[in-house]
Write a protein that holds these residues in place. Structure first.
Motif, PDB file in Angstrom:
ATOM      1  N   GLN A   1       0.833  -1.197   0.000  1.00  0.00           N
ATOM      2  CA  GLN A   1       0.000   0.000   0.000  1.00  0.00           C
ATOM      3  C   GLN A   1       0.871   1.252   0.000  1.00  0.00           C
ATOM      4  N   ALA A   2       0.312   2.322  -0.516  1.00  0.00           N
ATOM      5  CA  ALA A   2       1.025   3.592  -0.488  1.00  0.00           C
ATOM      6  C   ALA A   2       1.405   3.930   0.954  1.00  0.00           C
ATOM      7  N   GLY A   3       2.639   4.393   1.113  1.00  0.00           N
ATOM      8  CA  GLY A   3       3.158   4.680   2.443  1.00  0.00           C
ATOM      9  C   GLY A   3       3.891   3.514   3.072  1.00  0.00           C
ATOM     10  N   GLY A   4       3.778   2.357   2.453  1.00  0.00           N
ATOM     11  CA  GLY A   4       4.424   1.162   2.982  1.00  0.00           C
ATOM     12  C   GLY A   4       5.873   1.034   2.533  1.00  0.00           C
ATOM     13  N   SER A   5       6.465  -0.106   2.885  1.00  0.00           N
ATOM     14  CA  SER A   5       7.877  -0.344   2.601  1.00  0.00           C
ATOM     15  C   SER A   5       8.084  -1.708   1.967  1.00  0.00           C
ATOM     16  N   LEU A   6       9.156  -1.806   1.201  1.00  0.00           N
ATOM     17  CA  LEU A   6       9.609  -3.059   0.610  1.00  0.00           C
ATOM     18  C   LEU A   6      11.122  -3.042   0.576  1.00  0.00           C
ATOM     19  N   ARG A   7      11.690  -4.225   0.479  1.00  0.00           N
ATOM     20  CA  ARG A   7      13.127  -4.334   0.277  1.00  0.00           C
ATOM     21  C   ARG A   7      13.348  -5.278  -0.897  1.00  0.00           C
ATOM     22  N   VAL A   8      14.064  -4.808  -1.896  1.00  0.00           N
ATOM     23  CA  VAL A   8      14.413  -5.657  -3.024  1.00  0.00           C
ATOM     24  C   VAL A   8      15.903  -5.935  -2.960  1.00  0.00           C
TER      25      VAL A   8
END
Length: 121
Positions: free
Chosen positions: A13-20
């Motif tokens: 969701q917008a405002g969230g985080s991910l790590r690639v």
């Protein structure tokens, strides 16, 4: 020749985080600059961030500064990108990049297959 494999994309969701992350494989190579590019549908591939060989120098696209952080682990020959405060316009396929040497002084650009990042509003 070095091979690059990305992982960690997904839906957030917008405002969230991910790590690639990007893992390398192959034999007899060395890597200089590593980085991430992205390409959204109908748009050209664009630079997101790069990091120098020893990690002392980083470069970010203006659109991601203060939100994304690039890092690398030279012992493992991996590079990662932490994506925070994601926006819908960050949605794209993210590609890992490496400037590699085949061990014989021949430098070339290596690319991964890409990992999809989708941001819902």
């Amino acid at each position: 020749q070095v091979q690059l494999v990305e992982s960690g994309g997904g839906l957030v969701q917008a405002g969230g985080s991910l790590r690639v992350s990007c893992a390398t494989s192959g034999r007899g190579f060395s890597i200089n600059t590593m980085g991430w590019y992205r390409q959204a549908p109908g748009k050209q591939r664009e630079l997101v961030a790069t990091i120098s060989k020893l990690g002392g120098s980083t470069n970010y696209a203006d659109s991601v500064k203060s939100r994304f952080t690039i890092s690398r682990d030279n012992a493992k020959n991996t590079v990662s990108l932490q994506l925070n405060n994601l926006k819908p316009e960050d949605a794209a396929v993210y590609y890992c990049y490496a400037r590699a040497d085949n061990g014989l002084g021949y430098w070339y650009d290596a690319w991964g297959q890409g990992t999809q990042v989708t941001v819902s509003s």
